[in-house]
Design a protein around this motif. Structure first.
Motif, mmCIF file in Angstrom:
data_model
loop_
_atom_site.group_PDB
_atom_site.id
_atom_site.type_symbol
_atom_site.label_atom_id
_atom_site.label_comp_id
_atom_site.label_asym_id
_atom_site.label_seq_id
_atom_site.Cartn_x
_atom_site.Cartn_y
_atom_site.Cartn_z
ATOM 1 N N HIS A 389 1.227 -5.016 -0.816
ATOM 2 C CA HIS A 389 2.136 -3.688 -0.397
ATOM 3 C C HIS A 389 1.071 -2.401 -0.728
ATOM 4 O O HIS A 389 0.232 -2.637 -1.764
ATOM 5 C CB HIS A 389 3.002 -3.748 -0.976
ATOM 6 C CG HIS A 389 3.555 -3.502 -2.041
ATOM 7 N ND1 HIS A 389 3.645 -2.506 -2.342
ATOM 8 C CD2 HIS A 389 3.243 -3.875 -2.775
ATOM 9 C CE1 HIS A 389 4.219 -2.547 -3.682
ATOM 10 N NE2 HIS A 389 4.202 -3.185 -3.886
ATOM 11 N N TYR A 390 1.128 -1.011 -0.379
ATOM 12 C CA TYR A 390 0.356 -0.036 -0.304
ATOM 13 C C TYR A 390 1.997 1.151 -1.414
ATOM 14 O O TYR A 390 1.167 2.287 -1.778
ATOM 15 C CB TYR A 390 0.071 0.629 0.325
ATOM 16 C CG TYR A 390 -0.976 0.386 0.852
ATOM 17 C CD1 TYR A 390 -2.602 0.400 -0.050
ATOM 18 C CD2 TYR A 390 -1.651 -0.227 1.845
ATOM 19 C CE1 TYR A 390 -3.314 -0.149 0.661
ATOM 20 C CE2 TYR A 390 -2.573 -1.237 2.456
ATOM 21 C CZ TYR A 390 -4.196 -1.276 1.296
ATOM 22 O OH TYR A 390 -4.705 -1.147 1.545
ATOM 23 N N SER A 391 2.638 0.459 -0.907
ATOM 24 C CA SER A 391 3.993 1.262 -1.774
ATOM 25 C C SER A 391 3.620 1.508 -3.332
ATOM 26 O O SER A 391 3.218 1.203 -4.447
ATOM 27 C CB SER A 391 5.622 1.112 -1.430
ATOM 28 O OG SER A 391 5.802 -0.439 -2.507
ATOM 29 N N THR A 392 4.224 3.246 -4.128
ATOM 30 C CA THR A 392 4.307 2.951 -5.620
ATOM 31 C C THR A 392 5.870 3.631 -5.533
ATOM 32 O O THR A 392 6.923 3.818 -5.165
ATOM 33 C CB THR A 392 3.365 4.879 -5.576
ATOM 34 O OG1 THR A 392 1.856 4.584 -4.789
ATOM 35 C CG2 THR A 392 4.158 5.213 -6.852
ATOM 36 N N ILE A 393 6.056 2.880 -7.063
ATOM 37 C CA ILE A 393 7.447 2.683 -7.563
ATOM 38 C C ILE A 393 7.929 3.713 -8.512
ATOM 39 O O ILE A 393 7.394 4.382 -9.220
ATOM 40 C CB ILE A 393 7.510 1.562 -8.341
ATOM 41 C CG1 ILE A 393 7.308 0.085 -7.511
ATOM 42 C CG2 ILE A 393 8.532 1.190 -8.763
ATOM 43 C CD1 ILE A 393 6.986 -0.972 -8.798
#
Length: 435
Positions: A389-393
């Protein structure tokens, strides 16, 4: 067991998927029952395979699955007349440390199954030198047989003649030559772009690919070189997380590995699909709710507005387990920030906040040791999966669900979360580890 072969290549981007889809569609048009498989954890390509073959494509992963499980999944295709498996990356590309029965490389699957390899070569910018590449691949492993090559992106008849001369010199059979043809190039298929079910042009693409492959590849010879499968196993049965499973299923939550759903059904579980995008809540009669991976970031506004879904999910989680994988995990969180920077309220079962405003790629195999139970698996269980995935936490305040490492044993910060009856992970579960 049906005979099979593997479509592989020296690297990604050489035309494996185009050849695989064209071959599946062309053989299906001949009236053959063809079973597709995908080597490795990719979950986009199998959707395209299924559209071409008219039957579900299943992942076979030598890092995450044991030989018994792989054999069992292949055994489910006993009614097929031919197996066509598409490799991942380059033929010998995998992780450094072996998993259940290999390092995830397509070569390991070829060695386990006995299926010969059809090597797709991108011949742009080379002629006789392509033969050296093919010969090197043929000599790399004695337990992996290169049955022949399909030469892709051939520029002209003169180019083809030089390529064939080189292959003849080193004793490599040419099974077909594909001229450059842009109209059937596949749209970008990975991570939030185009899935098979969302591709309006898919019937045209498959028809064009079938004709293209039938005109330029020796289909009769492809059938002849396919070999008997050398492994067996029991039909895969996976312990379901509950007897009645409410499963989110729509354009935002589109991904569960086919072998997992089939395994649950074989174990006697009943799956109750519902659509969060249509503002549907999980069925009240369900024992557990499962939110699969997908693309909530593309539908964040619609999910935020789905008040009946979010309220129903929160009510469900008061008394029963809810588990989310990747996109489902994000939707269970407190908020999701889309690529424009807009903040969207999510279900709030967990405190997770993720953002796509600044993309960061997370990719690779994961081995998780559960610190607490999750649906279908007890505390202490070791799970093998894959994260992409490409999401940032931005925030992950809840208790970690697991200790997670990558395929090399390095710690991974995306540990998953747990709060009450809610659990979630960024990795997609493939199988419980047996060693």
């Amino acid at each position: 067991m049906p005979r099979g072969l593997i479509i592989s290549a020296p690297a990604s981007g050489t035309g494996k998927t185009t050849l695989t889809l064209g071959l599946l569609a062309a053989l299906r048009a001949r009236g053959l029952t063809v079973q597709p498989f995908k080597s490795g954890p990719d979950y986009i390509d199998p959707g395209f395979h299924s559209a071409a073959a008219g039957r579900a494509s299943v992942n076979l992963d030598t890092w995450a699955m044991g030989a018994e499980m792989i054999g069992g999944l292949i055994g489910c295709a006993a009614d097929a007349e031919l197996i066509v498996a598409e490799g991942s990356m380059g033929l010998f590309d995998g992780v450094a440390i072996d998993g259940e029965c290999g390092n995830g490389a397509s070569a390991h699957l070829a060695a386990l199954t006995g299926w010969p390899v059809v090597l797709v070569l991108d011949t742009s910018g080379q002629a006789q030198s392509a033969a050296a590449v093919a010969k090197g691949f043929a000599l790399m492993r004695p337990d992996v047989r290169i049955a022949g090559v399909v030469l892709n992106r051939v520029a002209s008849p003169r180019h083809e003649a030089m390529l064939r001369a080189g292959m003849s010199e080193v004793g490599i059979e040419v099974l077909g030559t594909l001229p450059r043809q842009k109209e059937i190039e596949m749209p970008s298929r990975h991570l939030g772009l185009v899935q098979a079910g969302e591709q309006a042009e898919m019937p045209r693409i498959l028809d064009t690919a079938a004709r293209f492959v039938a005109e330029n590849v020796n289909l009769d010879r492809m059938l002849e070189i396919a070999a008997e499968t050398t492994m067996t196993g029991h039909t895969a049965s996976i312990a379901p997380p509950g007897q009645r499973i409410a499963l989110a299923r729509d354009g935002a939550f589109s991904f569960v590995y086919p072998h997992q759903l089939d395994g649950w059904r074989r174990a006697g579980a009943e799956i109750l699909p519902f659509s969060p995008l249509n503002d549907e809540a999980p069925d009240e009669s369900a024992d557990i709710c499962w939110l699969p991976g997908g693309y909530p970031e593309l539908h964040a506004g619609q999910l935020a507005a789905a008040t009946h879904f979010r309220a129903g999910l929160r009510s469900f989680a008061e008394t029963r387990p809810v588990h989310g994988e990747c996109g489902g995990y994000m939707a269970m969180g407190s908020a999701l920030v889309d690529k424009e920077g807009t903040h969207h309220e999510m279900a709030g079962l967990l405190g997770l906040v993720t953002s796509y405003e600044k993309r960061k790629m997370h990719l690779g195999y994961r081995l998780a040791t559960l610190q607490a139970a999750m649906p279908g698996h007890a505390a202490g269980a070791r799970l093998r999966g894959h994260e992409f995935h490409y999401s940032t936490i931005l925030d992950q305040p809840d208790a970690p669900l697991a200790e997670v490492v990558d395929a090399g044993g390095a710690a991974v910060p995306e540990t998953g979360s747990r709060r009450g009856h809610a659990t979630g992970t960024f990795f997609h579960l493939i199988a419980e580890a047996t060693r």
